[in-house]
Design a protein around this motif. Structure first.
Motif, PDB file in Angstrom:
ATOM      1  N   MET A 242      40.543  29.980  33.651  1.00 33.11           N
ATOM      2  CA  MET A 242      39.540  30.908  33.103  1.00 33.11           C
ATOM      3  C   MET A 242      39.546  32.224  33.871  1.00 33.11           C
ATOM      4  SD  MET A 242      37.996  29.533  30.581  1.00 33.11           S
ATOM      5  CE  MET A 242      36.377  30.247  30.398  1.00 33.11           C
ATOM      6  N   ILE A 243      40.359  33.149  33.434  1.00 29.97           N
ATOM      7  CA  ILE A 243      40.389  34.414  34.173  1.00 29.97           C
ATOM      8  C   ILE A 243      39.906  35.575  33.314  1.00 29.97           C
ATOM      9  CG2 ILE A 243      42.255  33.690  35.717  1.00 29.97           C
ATOM     10  CD1 ILE A 243      43.952  35.774  33.988  1.00 29.97           C
ATOM     11  N   ARG A 244      39.268  35.264  32.182  1.00 32.74           N
ATOM     12  CA  ARG A 244      38.779  36.370  31.360  1.00 32.74           C
ATOM     13  C   ARG A 244      37.771  37.243  32.117  1.00 32.74           C
ATOM     14  NH1 ARG A 244      36.280  36.689  25.388  1.00 32.74           N
ATOM     15  NH2 ARG A 244      34.698  35.358  26.266  1.00 32.74           N
ATOM     16  N   PRO A 245      36.816  36.647  32.857  1.00 35.35           N
ATOM     17  CA  PRO A 245      35.881  37.501  33.614  1.00 35.35           C
ATOM     18  C   PRO A 245      36.613  38.378  34.616  1.00 35.35           C
ATOM     19  CG  PRO A 245      35.090  35.237  33.544  1.00 35.35           C
ATOM     20  CD  PRO A 245      36.480  35.218  32.980  1.00 35.35           C
ATOM     21  N   LEU A 246      37.667  37.813  35.259  1.00 33.48           N
ATOM     22  CA  LEU A 246      38.437  38.590  36.228  1.00 33.48           C
ATOM     23  C   LEU A 246      39.139  39.763  35.531  1.00 33.48           C
ATOM     24  CD1 LEU A 246      39.732  38.856  39.074  1.00 33.48           C
ATOM     25  CD2 LEU A 246      41.511  37.307  38.308  1.00 33.48           C
ATOM     26  N   ARG A 247      39.741  39.447  34.347  1.00 29.86           N
ATOM     27  CA  ARG A 247      40.423  40.500  33.592  1.00 29.86           C
ATOM     28  C   ARG A 247      39.467  41.619  33.225  1.00 29.86           C
ATOM     29  NH1 ARG A 247      43.273  36.737  30.393  1.00 29.86           N
ATOM     30  NH2 ARG A 247      41.727  36.948  28.757  1.00 29.86           N
ATOM     31  N   HIS A 248      38.273  41.220  32.796  1.00 29.25           N
ATOM     32  CA  HIS A 248      37.310  42.230  32.350  1.00 29.25           C
ATOM     33  C   HIS A 248      36.645  42.953  33.515  1.00 29.25           C
ATOM     34  CE1 HIS A 248      36.879  40.343  28.085  1.00 29.25           C
ATOM     35  NE2 HIS A 248      38.123  40.628  28.417  1.00 29.25           N
ATOM     36  N   SER A 249      36.692  42.336  34.711  1.00 28.21           N
ATOM     37  CA  SER A 249      36.029  42.988  35.843  1.00 28.21           C
ATOM     38  C   SER A 249      36.733  44.296  36.215  1.00 28.21           C
ATOM     39  CB  SER A 249      35.964  42.039  37.037  1.00 28.21           C
ATOM     40  OG  SER A 249      37.266  41.689  37.437  1.00 28.21           O
ATOM     41  N   HIS A 250      38.035  44.427  35.903  1.00 27.53           N
ATOM     42  CA  HIS A 250      38.729  45.700  36.156  1.00 27.53           C
ATOM     43  C   HIS A 250      38.080  46.810  35.343  1.00 27.53           C
ATOM     44  CE1 HIS A 250      42.240  44.068  38.360  1.00 27.53           C
ATOM     45  NE2 HIS A 250      42.013  42.988  37.627  1.00 27.53           N
ATOM     46  N   LEU A 251      37.844  46.522  34.065  1.00 26.08           N
ATOM     47  CA  LEU A 251      37.250  47.531  33.185  1.00 26.08           C
ATOM     48  C   LEU A 251      35.843  47.887  33.658  1.00 26.08           C
ATOM     49  CD1 LEU A 251      37.431  49.241  30.627  1.00 26.08           C
ATOM     50  CD2 LEU A 251      36.633  47.283  29.313  1.00 26.08           C
ATOM     51  N   ARG A 252      35.063  46.835  34.000  1.00 17.49           N
ATOM     52  CA  ARG A 252      33.691  47.094  34.471  1.00 17.49           C
ATOM     53  C   ARG A 252      33.722  47.949  35.731  1.00 17.49           C
ATOM     54  NH1 ARG A 252      32.608  41.839  32.945  1.00 17.49           N
ATOM     55  NH2 ARG A 252      32.916  41.063  35.066  1.00 17.49           N
ATOM     56  N   ALA A 253      34.640  47.619  36.660  1.00 16.05           N
ATOM     57  CA  ALA A 253      34.727  48.371  37.919  1.00 16.05           C
ATOM     58  C   ALA A 253      34.982  49.856  37.642  1.00 16.05           C
ATOM     59  CB  ALA A 253      35.843  47.797  38.794  1.00 16.05           C
ATOM     60  N   TRP A 254      35.901  50.134  36.701  1.00 14.69           N
ATOM     61  CA  TRP A 254      36.237  51.543  36.444  1.00 14.69           C
ATOM     62  C   TRP A 254      35.173  52.254  35.626  1.00 14.69           C
ATOM     63  CZ3 TRP A 254      39.270  54.436  39.185  1.00 14.69           C
ATOM     64  CH2 TRP A 254      40.210  53.802  39.983  1.00 14.69           C
ATOM     65  N   CYS A 255      34.411  51.511  34.820  1.00 13.82           N
ATOM     66  CA  CYS A 255      33.291  52.135  34.094  1.00 13.82           C
ATOM     67  C   CYS A 255      32.266  52.681  35.080  1.00 13.82           C
ATOM     68  CB  CYS A 255      32.624  51.117  33.161  1.00 13.82           C
ATOM     69  SG  CYS A 255      33.579  50.831  31.677  1.00 13.82           S
TER      70      CYS A 255
END
Lengths: 336, 232, 47
Positions: free
Chosen positions: C1-14
């Motif tokens: 389950m790495i979807r949260p990890l994948r999406h955390s990049h986008l959140r970090a840059w937002c």
């Protein structure tokens, strides 16, 4: 691959990468010092060297940060990703040299311990124009050190890929600290506004690529309309998968790579056991699914690495029915 | 879909991939080279100062410990500092108003000379030369405080924001302070700041100083009565 | 389950992108000249 410390294995491409990396960094430093000496003959050599090292590390960090999203957007950038950790370590060493020379230059041979001086000389945190910038650089350097020290695969396996990747996302914090370090230091004492504009352009490129790649990934993560039959979920059209390649589908909350190998469908997790690379963007080589990031291999039917390796990824039951591939969302248990 | 596929441990990339990689690396290298040259050329400001690092010469003259350590040699007042980020106050105090022989490395900027002296000072005989001092009146000036050793040439740039912490360390170590100010035509002049130790929290930023200007041989000193930081 | 990890990049840059833009603009606009012109002062007129 097993959890034990072993030296880096050198392939031809790693050697080419490292030769280019080393000559690139040395060329940058040489060119910067030469350009500084020609355009500002009155500048002292230590100043030019400190500036060259700092600028080189900052430019290299931009490059490092761009490689990841570029690879998500265009697979042809993958050769730059393959050995990115060596660039990260080189960047840390360059930044560390900048830091050490700066501490010697600005803080040593005085009436205070240089490290105490670094932390105590400027405490004007309430001022925008006098804001202490050297401490920001020190903090970034500590983060970069932590990342360089844990860059070997030994730490990747020991910490597990998700933890390791989260730890290495600290590079974003280091980048943020360094943008502030440059903004409150070099840019505030620069004679012109152009270096600030250039730093802004760098930030725009890095942030723009990350946002574009992030949005691209998020779109691909939209869940499929839940068409189920016997507990199987309709994933994709079988004919749309090229032989030896895969289609990635969202099954439940996770991505599954559906490969066509010798005319038959196989479903395994899209997440590589090594660095969580996208297996579905790989292909089968010698009967094994091969990860596009670092070439780790897994058998399409069981998700296990070929012996002697012991890595595995979840494998799923799947079947073709009326032209569609149906995948069971529960991974298959393989014992042994 | 093409069958292009990159595997890092395979010795060679496919021809099309190798072409793309070469182009990407070349673009990155050209960009980096352009940045190296442009940023090196932009990053000013530098002063027209010099420091004869490691070149020690002999000087003789009358030493004065106050208001800052100096040597009056051949009609020129030459400032004295110690090695590193240290002033020469304690060394000079032992030879105040005596003729001495000194070895030092020359630091020079805008006609102001300074020596980084070695600790061995040799007492000499002969008549002591008195300083020529002239009161120039009271002034209020806005400008920048720096440490004289770096500002006069040991570092270049030896003032400004990046150099701030170094100036704090030097001033804290007893190196005399300079005050750099511009007149209404924009011409810069370096004044030697005397009196109380300057506020270390406000070096390398604009401050307004009210005090008395004095001609001290060929140098100009500013004895500060009040130092106020300019509000942001 | 790495979807949260994948999406955390986008959140970090937002978060990071606008924050760093503000830092850069604030720092650049706080740049000041430490040696402004002093009106009424002429070095040659000193006695």
């Amino acid at each position: 691959m097993s959890v034990q410390y072993q030296a880096i294995t050198w392939s031809r491409q790693k050697k080419v990468y490292d030769v280019l990396l080393a000559s690139g960094a040395a060329g940058f430093l040489g060119l910067f010092v030469a350009a500084g000496a020609v355009t500002h003959p009155e500048a002292t050599a230590e100043t030019l060297l400190i500036r060259a090292l700092g600028t080189c590390a900052f430019v290299m960090l931009h490059l490092i940060l761009c490689i990841g999203p570029l690879c998500r957007l265009d697979k042809r950038f993958l050769p730059l990703l393959y050995n990115r950790r060596h660039m990260g370590v080189t960047m840390f060493l360059t930044a560390a040299a900048h830091g050490v020379f700066s501490i010697i230059q600005f803080h040593s041979s005085g009436d205070e311990n240089p490290l105490v001086s670094l932390l105590s000389s400027n405490t004007r945190v309430n001022s925008l124009s006098a804001f202490p910038f050297q401490q920001l650089g020190l903090l970034a350097l500590l983060i970069l050190f932590l990342m360089a020290a844990t860059s070997h695969d030994f730490w990747l396996h020991t910490l597990t890929p998700p933890v390791w990747k989260r730890l290495h996302m600290l590079v974003y914090a280091a980048y943020g600290l360094l943008v502030a370090h440059v903004a409150f230091g070099a840019l505030q004492s620069a004679a012109s506004v152009w270096p600030a504009v250039l730093t802004g352009a760098g930030l725009t490129i890095v942030a723009g690529l990350h946002l574009a790649a992030g949005i691209h990934e998020r779109r691909r993560d939209s869940p499929l309309p839940a068409r189920t039959h016997d507990g199987f979920v309709a994933a994709c059209e079988f004919d749309a998968i090229p032989e030896g390649r895969a289609t990635v589908a969202m099954i439940g909350a996770e991505r599954v790579a559906i490969f066509k190998h010798e005319g038959k469908p196989y479903a395994i997790s899209n997440v590589c056991a090594h660095q969580n690379g996208p297996l579905g963007e790989g292909r089968t080589i010698d009967g094994c699914v091969t990860c596009p990031w670092h070439g780790y291999q897994f058998r399409p039917d069981t998700g296990m690495s070929p012996p002697p390796f012991q890595d595995r990824v979840p494998a799923y039951r799947c079947r073709v029915d009326s032209g569609k591939v149906w995948v069971h969302p529960q991974p298959v248990r393989h014992d042994g | 879909m093409t069958d292009e596929f990159y595997v890092g441990y395979v010795p060679r990339q496919t021809a099309a991939q190798a072409r793309f990689t070469r182009t990407a690396v070349t673009v990155a290298a050209l960009l980096a080279a352009g940045l190296a040259w442009t940023l090196a050329a932009w990053r000013a400001p530098f002063d027209n100062s010099r420091f004869e690092f490691g070149v020690y010469r002999d000087y003789t003259g009358t030493l004065a410990a106050h208001p800052v350590p100096s040597l009056l040699a051949e009609g020129q007042r030459i400032l004295l500092v110690a090695e590193g980020k240290h002033g020469a106050n304690s060394l000079a105090a032992r030879f105040d108003q005596r003729n001495v022989g000194i070895r030092g490395a020359l630091i020079e900027h805008d006609g102001i000379r300074m020596l980084e002296i070695l600790p061995s000072i040799e007492p000499l005989g002969g008549p002591v030369v008195a300083p020529r001092e002239q009161d120039l009146g009271s002034v209020t000036l806005t400008g920048e405080i720096a440490d004289s050793k770096c500002h006069l040439g040991v570092m270049n740039p030896g003032r400004g924001k990046v150099h701030r912490d170094c100036a704090v360390r030097c001033l804290s170590g007893g190196v005399p302070a300079t005050f750099l100010a511009r007149d209404e035509t924009g011409a810069r002049r370096i004044l030697l700041l005397t009196g109380a130790r300057p506020p270390l929290d406000h070096v390398a930023e604009p401050v307004t100083i009210t005090g008395r200007l004095t001609r001290w041989d060929q140098l100009t000193t500013l004895r500060a009565e009040s130092i106020e930081p300019v509000r942001e | 389950m790495i979807r949260p990890l994948r999406h955390s990049h986008l959140r970090a840059w937002c978060v990071l992108a606008p924050f760093l833009a503000v830092v850069l603009v604030l720092a650049a606009s706080a740049r000041r000249d430490a040696t402004p012109v002093n009106p009424g002062v002429r070095w040659e007129r000193l006695p």
